[in-house]
Write a protein that holds these residues in place. Structure first.
Motif, mmCIF file in Angstrom:
data_model
loop_
_atom_site.group_PDB
_atom_site.id
_atom_site.type_symbol
_atom_site.label_atom_id
_atom_site.label_comp_id
_atom_site.label_asym_id
_atom_site.label_seq_id
_atom_site.Cartn_x
_atom_site.Cartn_y
_atom_site.Cartn_z
ATOM 1 N N PHE A 1 62.848 7.297 91.203
ATOM 2 C CA PHE A 1 62.719 7.618 92.619
ATOM 3 C C PHE A 1 62.959 9.109 92.816
ATOM 4 C CE2 PHE A 1 64.958 8.416 96.668
ATOM 5 C CZ PHE A 1 63.925 8.088 97.548
ATOM 6 N N VAL A 2 62.065 9.757 93.552
ATOM 7 C CA VAL A 2 62.216 11.178 93.865
ATOM 8 C C VAL A 2 62.073 11.357 95.368
ATOM 9 C CG1 VAL A 2 61.336 11.919 91.617
ATOM 10 C CG2 VAL A 2 59.753 11.659 93.524
ATOM 11 N N GLU A 3 62.601 12.438 95.875
ATOM 12 C CA GLU A 3 62.518 12.707 97.308
ATOM 13 C C GLU A 3 61.469 13.755 97.629
ATOM 14 O OE1 GLU A 3 66.497 13.697 98.427
ATOM 15 O OE2 GLU A 3 67.123 11.588 98.529
ATOM 16 N N GLY B 1 55.029 4.407 100.059
ATOM 17 C CA GLY B 1 54.250 3.183 99.926
ATOM 18 C C GLY B 1 53.367 3.133 98.700
ATOM 19 N N HIS B 2 53.403 4.192 97.899
ATOM 20 C CA HIS B 2 52.573 4.250 96.693
ATOM 21 C C HIS B 2 53.450 4.359 95.448
ATOM 22 C CE1 HIS B 2 49.284 4.851 99.473
ATOM 23 N NE2 HIS B 2 49.823 5.984 99.908
ATOM 24 N N GLU B 3 52.805 4.185 94.330
ATOM 25 C CA GLU B 3 53.439 4.352 93.034
ATOM 26 C C GLU B 3 52.568 5.302 92.236
ATOM 27 O OE1 GLU B 3 55.781 0.942 90.883
ATOM 28 O OE2 GLU B 3 53.681 0.860 90.248
ATOM 29 N N TYR B 4 53.183 6.229 91.515
ATOM 30 C CA TYR B 4 52.425 7.281 90.838
ATOM 31 C C TYR B 4 52.677 7.258 89.333
ATOM 32 C CZ TYR B 4 51.928 9.112 95.586
ATOM 33 O OH TYR B 4 51.634 9.244 96.916
ATOM 34 N N GLY B 5 51.582 7.231 88.581
ATOM 35 C CA GLY B 5 51.698 7.344 87.136
ATOM 36 C C GLY B 5 51.793 8.814 86.760
ATOM 37 N N ALA B 6 52.803 9.160 85.986
ATOM 38 C CA ALA B 6 53.010 10.557 85.605
ATOM 39 C C ALA B 6 53.287 10.644 84.108
ATOM 40 C CB ALA B 6 54.164 11.170 86.402
ATOM 41 N N ARG B 7 53.256 11.871 83.598
ATOM 42 C CA ARG B 7 53.514 12.103 82.175
ATOM 43 C C ARG B 7 54.370 13.356 82.037
ATOM 44 N NH1 ARG B 7 51.476 9.458 78.113
ATOM 45 N NH2 ARG B 7 49.997 8.448 79.538
ATOM 46 N N THR C 1 56.801 6.371 85.701
ATOM 47 C CA THR C 1 56.294 5.963 87.010
ATOM 48 C C THR C 1 57.199 6.548 88.082
ATOM 49 O OG1 THR C 1 55.364 3.903 86.160
ATOM 50 C CG2 THR C 1 55.776 4.017 88.516
ATOM 51 N N LEU C 2 56.597 7.194 89.067
ATOM 52 C CA LEU C 2 57.341 7.832 90.157
ATOM 53 C C LEU C 2 57.040 7.135 91.476
ATOM 54 C CD1 LEU C 2 56.541 11.581 89.314
ATOM 55 C CD2 LEU C 2 58.573 10.277 88.622
ATOM 56 N N PHE C 3 58.020 7.146 92.388
ATOM 57 C CA PHE C 3 57.786 6.696 93.764
ATOM 58 C C PHE C 3 58.730 7.457 94.677
ATOM 59 C CE2 PHE C 3 61.221 4.122 92.250
ATOM 60 C CZ PHE C 3 61.968 3.713 93.344
ATOM 61 N N ASN C 4 58.305 7.636 95.917
ATOM 62 C CA ASN C 4 59.126 8.426 96.850
ATOM 63 C C ASN C 4 59.256 7.794 98.226
ATOM 64 O OD1 ASN C 4 56.610 8.806 97.908
ATOM 65 N ND2 ASN C 4 56.634 11.049 97.839
ATOM 66 N N GLY C 5 58.828 6.535 98.343
ATOM 67 C CA GLY C 5 58.963 5.855 99.614
ATOM 68 C C GLY C 5 57.760 5.950 100.523
#
Length: 249
Positions: A11-13, A51-57, A45-49
């Motif tokens: 989780f990131v802000e 409503g989406h989910e992000y694939g990262a590397r 995997t990142l998310f910040n609230g």
């Protein structure tokens, strides 16, 4: 075990967008680099609230810096349509951590820790600030582990009497567990907005129950057995999600 368990969720802000890079805060970087021993090219995997989910590397992993490149965006449906705000009486140590973590796993929308008359935890000043930061970490970790797309806001701890005054006009159902209650959840009409009050280990005082009822809170029971404070919230949330939310099947 979740099929996403092999890829850590963080989780990131910060705002997230495909094609952009993000640098992780120290605590998150430490967990990935030191605890999980992840290095360059590892997926995260990142998310910040939002409503989406992000694939990262991971593209850069140094001793005090970690940078990730956001590569994909997904919008899975994992959030309940039922909005539940939990007012949790502050419990000691691991009991409070357990109550917070399980509330997040069960889809709570927001959490407010409350001091109660019979509560045995006394916190103020720096001790309270440190405890609030610890609880925030517990909430974020539970959101990451459980696949949430949001991290439920953890409001600053307040005294229950103050909270009752401030939230006198809250929309939706306002429910509190009380030993003298005779009404169960199945007797209530469905409502998509619910505020739930869980008392301390020794229960809410008679004065607190009376004040809450006067402010529009409805006493409810979960059955004949006495539940610990960390179990009561979990049981009530699971029951509400089963009746009206996304555990209904």
């Amino acid at each position: 075990m979740s099929r996403r368990a092999h890829v850590p969720r963080v989780f990131v802000e910060s705002p997230l967008a495909v094609g952009e890079a993000i640098e992780l805060a120290d605590a998150k970087r430490h967990h990935l680099a030191t605890v999980l021993r992840l290095g360059a090219d590892a997926p995260v995997t990142l998310f910040n609230g939002d409503g989406h989910e992000y694939g990262a590397r991971i593209v850069q992993a140094e001793r005090k810096r970690m940078t990730l490149a956001v590569e994909t965006q997904h919008s899975p449906e994992r959030e309940s349509s039922l909005s539940i705000t939990l007012y949790q009486a502050i419990a000691r140590g691991d009991r409070m951590d357990f109550a917070l973590a399980k509330a997040v796993e069960l889809g709570v929308t927001a959490i407010r820790p409350v001091f109660t008359e019979r509560g045995k935890v006394k916190l103020e000043g720096d001790r309270l600030a440190k405890k609030q930061a610890h609880w925030q970490a517990v909430v974020e970790s539970a959101a990451e582990q459980s696949g949430r797309l949001v991290c439920p806001p953890l409001h600053p701890a307040t005294h229950l009497a103050q909270t009752l005054d401030e939230d006198a006009h809250t929309d939706g159902l306002r429910l509190m567990l009380a030993p003298t209650a005779t009404t169960g959840l199945t007797a209530l009409a469905k409502n998509t907005r619910t505020t739930l009050l869980i008392g301390p280990e020794s229960g809410l005082s008679e004065a607190e129950i009376s004040s809450a009822e006067a402010a529009g809170w409805q006493p409810i029971t979960l059955g004949p057995r006495v539940l610990r404070t960390e179990t009561a919230g979990m049981a009530a949330l699971a029951a509400l999600q089963s009746l009206w939310g996304d555990l209904a099947g």
